[in-house]
Design an enzyme around this catalytic site. Structure first.
Site, short mmCIF file in Angstrom:
data_model
loop_
_atom_site.label_atom_id
_atom_site.label_comp_id
_atom_site.label_asym_id
_atom_site.label_seq_id
_atom_site.Cartn_x
_atom_site.Cartn_y
_atom_site.Cartn_z
N GLY A 8 42.90 38.29 -70.56
CA GLY A 8 42.12 39.08 -69.58
C GLY A 8 41.88 38.30 -68.30
N THR A 10 43.31 38.38 -65.52
CA THR A 10 43.43 39.15 -64.28
C THR A 10 42.24 40.08 -64.03
N GLN A 12 37.92 41.12 -63.93
CA GLN A 12 36.78 40.56 -63.19
C GLN A 12 36.36 39.20 -63.74
N LEU A 85 38.95 37.59 -73.36
CA LEU A 85 38.31 38.55 -72.45
C LEU A 85 39.12 39.84 -72.32
N TYR A 100 44.11 53.66 -78.80
CA TYR A 100 44.56 52.50 -78.02
C TYR A 100 43.40 51.50 -77.86
N THR A 132 29.60 42.71 -76.43
CA THR A 132 28.96 43.54 -75.38
C THR A 132 27.64 44.14 -75.79
N GLU A 134 26.94 47.05 -75.23
CA GLU A 134 27.25 48.40 -75.72
C GLU A 134 27.10 48.50 -77.24
N TYR A 156 34.85 52.58 -77.60
CA TYR A 156 34.87 51.21 -77.08
C TYR A 156 33.90 50.33 -77.87
N LYS A 160 34.58 47.17 -80.38
CA LYS A 160 33.97 45.85 -80.12
C LYS A 160 33.11 45.40 -81.31
N HIS A 186 27.61 42.97 -66.13
CA HIS A 186 27.65 42.01 -65.02
C HIS A 186 28.72 42.44 -64.05
N ARG A 191 34.53 43.47 -59.42
CA ARG A 191 34.39 44.52 -60.43
C ARG A 191 35.40 45.64 -60.19
P1 NAP Z 1 38.20 44.06 -66.86
O1 NAP Z 1 37.97 43.71 -65.41
O2 NAP Z 1 38.45 45.46 -67.23
O3 NAP Z 1 39.44 43.16 -67.37
C1 NAP Z 1 40.11 43.44 -68.56
C2 NAP Z 1 41.28 42.49 -68.69
O4 NAP Z 1 41.94 42.74 -69.94
C3 NAP Z 1 42.34 42.62 -67.59
O5 NAP Z 1 42.82 41.34 -67.26
C4 NAP Z 1 43.44 43.43 -68.29
O6 NAP Z 1 44.72 43.18 -67.78
C5 NAP Z 1 43.33 42.83 -69.69
N1 NAP Z 1 43.97 43.64 -70.71
C6 NAP Z 1 43.77 44.96 -70.98
N2 NAP Z 1 44.54 45.34 -72.00
C7 NAP Z 1 45.27 44.27 -72.39
C8 NAP Z 1 46.24 44.03 -73.37
N3 NAP Z 1 46.68 45.03 -74.18
N4 NAP Z 1 46.74 42.78 -73.51
C9 NAP Z 1 46.34 41.79 -72.70
N5 NAP Z 1 45.44 41.96 -71.70
C10 NAP Z 1 44.90 43.18 -71.57
O7 NAP Z 1 36.98 43.55 -67.74
P2 NAP Z 1 35.80 42.51 -67.39
O8 NAP Z 1 34.69 43.25 -66.75
O9 NAP Z 1 36.36 41.32 -66.73
O10 NAP Z 1 35.29 42.15 -68.86
C11 NAP Z 1 35.89 41.10 -69.59
C12 NAP Z 1 35.62 41.31 -71.07
O11 NAP Z 1 34.22 41.32 -71.32
C13 NAP Z 1 36.14 42.62 -71.63
O12 NAP Z 1 36.55 42.37 -72.97
C14 NAP Z 1 34.93 43.53 -71.63
O13 NAP Z 1 35.08 44.52 -72.62
C15 NAP Z 1 33.84 42.54 -71.94
N6 NAP Z 1 32.51 42.83 -71.40
C16 NAP Z 1 32.36 43.10 -70.08
C17 NAP Z 1 31.09 43.31 -69.57
C18 NAP Z 1 30.87 43.59 -68.10
O14 NAP Z 1 29.77 44.05 -67.76
N7 NAP Z 1 31.83 43.29 -67.21
C19 NAP Z 1 29.97 43.23 -70.41
C20 NAP Z 1 30.17 42.94 -71.76
C21 NAP Z 1 31.46 42.72 -72.24
P3 NAP Z 1 45.31 44.02 -66.52
O15 NAP Z 1 44.73 43.36 -65.30
O16 NAP Z 1 46.77 43.79 -66.65
O17 NAP Z 1 44.88 45.43 -66.69
O1 G4F Z 2 29.48 51.00 -64.90
P1 G4F Z 2 29.67 51.72 -66.18
O2 G4F Z 2 30.94 52.47 -66.35
O3 G4F Z 2 29.46 50.63 -67.32
P2 G4F Z 2 29.13 50.72 -68.88
O4 G4F Z 2 29.52 52.01 -69.45
O5 G4F Z 2 27.71 50.30 -69.04
O6 G4F Z 2 30.11 49.61 -69.48
C1 G4F Z 2 30.28 48.34 -68.85
O7 G4F Z 2 29.30 47.45 -69.36
C2 G4F Z 2 29.42 47.18 -70.77
C3 G4F Z 2 28.28 46.22 -71.12
O8 G4F Z 2 27.13 46.95 -71.45
C4 G4F Z 2 30.78 46.57 -71.04
F1 G4F Z 2 30.89 46.25 -72.35
C5 G4F Z 2 31.86 47.54 -70.61
O9 G4F Z 2 33.14 46.93 -70.81
C6 G4F Z 2 31.70 47.86 -69.14
O10 G4F Z 2 31.93 46.69 -68.39
O11 G4F Z 2 28.49 52.75 -66.42
C7 G4F Z 2 27.13 52.36 -66.39
C8 G4F Z 2 26.26 53.61 -66.45
C9 G4F Z 2 26.65 54.56 -67.59
O12 G4F Z 2 25.52 54.98 -68.27
C10 G4F Z 2 27.30 55.73 -66.87
O13 G4F Z 2 27.15 56.99 -67.52
O14 G4F Z 2 26.42 54.33 -65.23
C11 G4F Z 2 26.55 55.71 -65.55
N1 G4F Z 2 27.27 56.38 -64.47
C12 G4F Z 2 26.75 57.35 -63.66
N2 G4F Z 2 27.67 57.79 -62.82
C13 G4F Z 2 28.56 56.20 -64.12
C14 G4F Z 2 28.82 57.10 -63.07
N3 G4F Z 2 29.51 55.36 -64.61
C15 G4F Z 2 30.73 55.40 -64.03
N4 G4F Z 2 31.68 54.54 -64.47
N5 G4F Z 2 31.04 56.28 -63.01
C16 G4F Z 2 30.10 57.16 -62.51
O15 G4F Z 2 30.38 57.93 -61.60
#
Ligand code: NAP
Ligand code: G4F
Length: 347
Positions: A8, A10, A12, A85, A100, A132, A134, A156, A160, A186, A191
């Protein structure tokens, strides 16, 4: 020199973590997956090879859906650390592609951990699993702690959950130094634009410059605990530097609704936002121009919503000396600065 594998890379978090590990002098194997166009925009300013401080960046090709590629990477580089990641990380999209999502987010973690075991790395390789908030889903307690029961509400989160317990199982069954980071939302200028915060900062700056008419939003009353990704990758790194493996929450302890986030962003951009109507007919109108700048679009609703998340990171504070250094205002400033410059470049 220690070698760290980042899946992961590439995404955020990957883009911040790769930089952090290079600054720590690591040989960093950044895993990319096959794509017709490169997904490396977030790493564009980095050059593969040996860096000025002696660290090294190597791009390796692999996919969490493909055990053979993971085994090859583990055999060849024998990393001391694996940060997993990679994921299909979009909660809304996981309802459209549940199988998937399970394949990558659940079985992908298993493939990596089993690869670590099969390549004889179980006693030397430390493993970080991107778990997460979630997992808490329909929350059973406020704020959520490491001991709060899980109640996932999406494909999702369910995938997880499997990865979370697989990580615990490889720690207990095979003695792998495996940690779950249970991270609350975060955000950052890096993002993805489909997530709510970035959708808002990107859309609002484009509306301000006349590049877009309005934002179409989902459930604005959902509440989240939003921190800055740069702080959260520090926590991931700290988890793997301890003497014993454990699971930790990273969170700010402060919660806001998506509506509050949106109102703050629009007011910083000098809009005078007022709400009219209710439910799917609610609209955000800019009193200065009289234009509708926000509409509700049920496409963005989820079949089952997580309404509230807010974390208690006391354990990480006490054991890792981890702190969320950016405030909520810092986060918005950082995202707006970036997205205003981006919108200006599009004019
Ligand atoms: P992100 O921006 O969506 O990045 C996901 C990464 O996974 C990308 O590099 C993507 O590659 C790669 N990927 C997807 N499918 C893959 C596969 N089949 N094989 C190899 N690589 C693959 O996510 P993020 O926000 O950085 O989050 C990082 C991790 O933390 C994720 O596991 C997410 O579920 C978890 N998480 C995120 C948050 C948050 O708030 N950001 C909070 C809790 C947990 P491509 O660039 O090629 O698509
Ligand atoms: O930004 P979101 O899509 O993030 P969500 O669903 O909380 O998930 C992110 O955080 C998780 C950690 O708790 C990670 F595990 C997960 O990989 C991802 O990074 O949505 C946040 C909230 C939701 O309740 C959604 O219903 O915002 C609400 N929302 C309202 N309008 C929207 C929108 N979400 C999105 N994506 N787009 C909207 O237009």
């Amino acid at each position: 020199m220690k070698t760290s594998l980042v899946t992961g890379a590439t995404g955020q978090d990957g883009s911040y973590l790769v930089r952090k590990l290079l600054s720590e002098g690591r040989r960093v194997c950044a895993m990319l997956r096959c794509s017709s166009t490169p997904h490396t925009a977030r790493l564009a300013d980095l050059t593969p090879g040996v860096q000025a401080n002696g660290s090294e960046l190597i791009y390796v090709l692999g996919d969490l859906g493909d055990s053979a590629s993971l085994l090859r990477i583990l055999e060849e580089y024998r990393p001391e650390e694996v940060y997993n990641l990679a994921a299909q990380s979009d909660v809304r999209r996981s309802f459209d592609v549940p199988e998937y999502t399970g394949e990558i987010d659940a079985l992908g973690a298993l493939r990596l951990l089993e690869g670590i075991r099969q390549t004889g790395l179980a006693s030397t390789t430390r493993y970080y699993q991107a778990s997460t908030s979630e997992l808490f889903g329909e929350v059973r307690e406020k704020p959520q702690r490491e001991t709060t029961p899980f109640a996932p509400r999406s494909p999702y989160a369910i995938a997880k959950l499997y990865a979370y317990w697989t990580t615990v199982n490889y720690r207990e069954a095979y003695g792998v130094f495996a940690c779950n980071g249970i991270l609350f939302n975060h955000e950052s200028p890096m993002r993805g634009e489909n997530f709510v915060t970035r959708k808002i900062t990107r859309g609002a700056t484009r509306i301000r410059l006349g590049l877009q008419d309005k934002l179409r939003m989902g459930n604005l009353d959902a509440r989240r605990d939003w921190g800055h990704a740069e702080d959260y990758v520090e926590g991931m790194y700290l988890m793997l530097q301890q003497s014993t493996p454990d699971d930790y929450i990273l969170a700010t302890g402060e919660e806001h609704s998506a509506r509050e986030f949106l109102e703050l962003v629009f007011s910083r951009l000098d809009f005078q936002l007022e709400w009219e109507g209710s439910g799917v007919n609610e609209r955000g109108i800019d009193r200065k121009s009289g234009k509708t700048v926000v509409e509700i679009d049920p496409t963005f609703f989820r079949p089952t919503e997580v309404n509230y998340l807010c974390g208690d990171a006391t354990k990480a504070r006490e054991k890792l000396q981890w702190r969320a250094r950016h405030s909520f205002d810092d986060l918005i400033d950082d995202m707006l600065r970036h997205d205003m410059a981006l919108a200006e470049s599009e004019r």
